[in-house]
Design a protein around this motif. Structure first.
Motif, short mmCIF file in Angstrom:
data_model
loop_
_atom_site.label_atom_id
_atom_site.label_comp_id
_atom_site.label_asym_id
_atom_site.label_seq_id
_atom_site.Cartn_x
_atom_site.Cartn_y
_atom_site.Cartn_z
N ALA A 1 1.54 -0.96 0.20
CA ALA A 1 -0.17 0.13 -0.37
C ALA A 1 1.15 0.96 0.31
CB ALA A 1 -1.02 0.10 1.38
N THR A 2 2.35 1.21 0.95
CA THR A 2 3.04 2.48 0.94
C THR A 2 3.66 2.29 -0.96
OG1 THR A 2 3.63 2.08 2.90
CG2 THR A 2 4.89 3.24 2.14
N VAL A 3 4.12 1.53 -1.65
CA VAL A 3 4.87 1.32 -2.42
C VAL A 3 3.40 2.22 -3.45
CG1 VAL A 3 5.91 -0.14 -4.02
CG2 VAL A 3 6.40 -0.04 -2.22
N ASN A 4 2.59 1.56 -3.73
CA ASN A 4 1.59 1.89 -4.47
C ASN A 4 0.95 3.36 -3.99
OD1 ASN A 4 1.01 -0.65 -5.89
ND2 ASN A 4 -0.73 -1.12 -4.49
N GLY A 5 0.86 3.76 -3.15
CA GLY A 5 0.97 5.54 -2.88
C GLY A 5 1.70 6.31 -3.47
N SER A 6 3.20 5.26 -3.44
CA SER A 6 4.58 6.52 -3.97
C SER A 6 4.57 6.63 -5.11
CB SER A 6 5.87 6.17 -3.01
OG SER A 6 5.84 5.86 -1.86
N LEU A 7 4.27 5.26 -5.41
CA LEU A 7 4.23 5.50 -7.63
C LEU A 7 2.73 6.33 -7.80
CD1 LEU A 7 5.00 1.70 -7.95
CD2 LEU A 7 6.22 3.39 -8.08
N ALA A 8 1.45 6.04 -7.22
CA ALA A 8 0.13 7.87 -7.40
C ALA A 8 1.18 8.07 -7.83
CB ALA A 8 -0.95 7.38 -6.77
N LEU A 9 1.59 9.28 -6.32
CA LEU A 9 2.14 10.41 -5.95
C LEU A 9 3.10 10.71 -7.01
CD1 LEU A 9 2.46 12.42 -5.13
CD2 LEU A 9 4.17 12.10 -3.09
N LEU A 10 4.43 9.92 -7.66
CA LEU A 10 5.28 10.75 -9.00
C LEU A 10 4.48 9.96 -9.95
CD1 LEU A 10 7.97 7.43 -7.72
CD2 LEU A 10 8.20 10.16 -7.62
N ALA A 11 3.67 9.47 -9.95
CA ALA A 11 2.66 8.97 -11.36
C ALA A 11 2.02 10.78 -11.67
CB ALA A 11 1.90 8.25 -10.85
N GLN A 12 1.83 10.70 -10.69
CA GLN A 12 1.07 12.62 -10.65
C GLN A 12 2.15 13.65 -10.80
OE1 GLN A 12 -0.87 13.79 -6.79
NE2 GLN A 12 -1.71 15.65 -8.17
N ARG A 13 3.49 13.90 -10.31
CA ARG A 13 3.84 14.26 -10.76
C ARG A 13 4.90 14.96 -11.55
NH1 ARG A 13 7.74 14.42 -5.32
NH2 ARG A 13 6.20 15.58 -3.67
N GLY A 14 4.95 13.36 -12.73
CA GLY A 14 5.20 13.32 -14.47
C GLY A 14 3.88 14.05 -14.79
N ASP A 15 3.27 13.77 -14.50
CA ASP A 15 1.65 13.89 -15.85
C ASP A 15 1.69 15.76 -15.39
OD1 ASP A 15 1.17 11.87 -16.21
OD2 ASP A 15 -0.84 11.56 -14.72
N GLN A 16 1.98 16.38 -13.71
CA GLN A 16 2.55 17.75 -13.62
C GLN A 16 3.39 18.60 -14.32
OE1 GLN A 16 2.42 18.59 -9.38
NE2 GLN A 16 0.47 18.47 -9.39
N THR A 17 4.21 18.13 -14.40
CA THR A 17 5.93 18.15 -15.73
C THR A 17 5.91 18.14 -16.90
OG1 THR A 17 7.13 16.78 -13.11
CG2 THR A 17 8.58 17.91 -15.50
N ASP A 18 4.82 16.75 -17.20
CA ASP A 18 4.70 17.49 -18.33
C ASP A 18 3.45 17.88 -18.79
OD1 ASP A 18 6.09 14.57 -18.81
OD2 ASP A 18 3.91 13.34 -19.09
N LYS A 19 2.82 18.57 -18.19
CA LYS A 19 1.41 20.14 -18.60
C LYS A 19 2.00 20.88 -18.70
CE LYS A 19 -2.39 18.07 -16.77
NZ LYS A 19 -3.42 17.82 -15.96
N ALA A 20 3.58 21.02 -17.53
CA ALA A 20 4.27 22.32 -17.90
C ALA A 20 5.39 22.09 -18.89
CB ALA A 20 5.16 22.29 -16.39
N ILE A 21 6.05 21.63 -19.34
CA ILE A 21 6.53 21.42 -19.88
C ILE A 21 6.19 22.14 -21.55
CG2 ILE A 21 8.31 20.15 -22.03
CD1 ILE A 21 9.20 18.28 -19.05
N ALA A 22 5.03 21.22 -21.50
CA ALA A 22 4.12 21.34 -22.90
C ALA A 22 3.65 22.94 -22.99
CB ALA A 22 2.85 20.49 -22.74
N ASP A 23 3.21 23.45 -21.77
CA ASP A 23 3.12 24.89 -21.49
C ASP A 23 4.53 25.87 -22.31
OD1 ASP A 23 1.49 27.06 -21.32
OD2 ASP A 23 3.13 27.51 -19.26
N HIS A 24 5.70 25.62 -21.83
CA HIS A 24 6.97 26.00 -22.48
C HIS A 24 7.52 26.43 -23.33
CE1 HIS A 24 8.17 27.02 -17.95
NE2 HIS A 24 7.89 26.14 -17.05
N GLU A 25 7.03 25.01 -23.81
CA GLU A 25 6.84 24.63 -25.58
C GLU A 25 6.42 25.33 -26.43
OE1 GLU A 25 7.09 20.60 -26.23
OE2 GLU A 25 8.61 19.87 -25.51
#
Length: 64
Positions: free
Chosen positions: A6-30
């Motif tokens: 459960a802890t690992v799944n929560g950490s992975l979900a957080l990392l996936a969310q941060r990855g999505d936010q980073t992708d959106k920020a990069i697309a905006d900057h481009e």
């Protein structure tokens, strides 16, 4: 064991969310960078305008 997963799944979900936010920020900057590149005056065009203005001034002085 289940608590560890459960802890690992929560950490992975957080990392996936941060990855999505980073992708959106990069697309905006481009998009913003593309807009800046399209709107800037290229240096050769400015040089040509200055050369034409110099030619026009020298011709005007020659005629006067």
């Amino acid at each position: 064991m289940a608590e560890g997963f459960a802890t690992v799944n929560g950490s992975l979900a957080l990392l996936a969310q941060r990855g999505d936010q980073t992708d959106k920020a990069i697309a905006d900057h481009e998009q913003r960078l593309d807009a800046l590149e399209r709107s800037r005056w290229p240096l050769p065009s400015i040089a040509a305008l200055v050369a034409l203005a110099g030619l026009a001034l020298s011709m005007w002085q020659f005629v006067s």
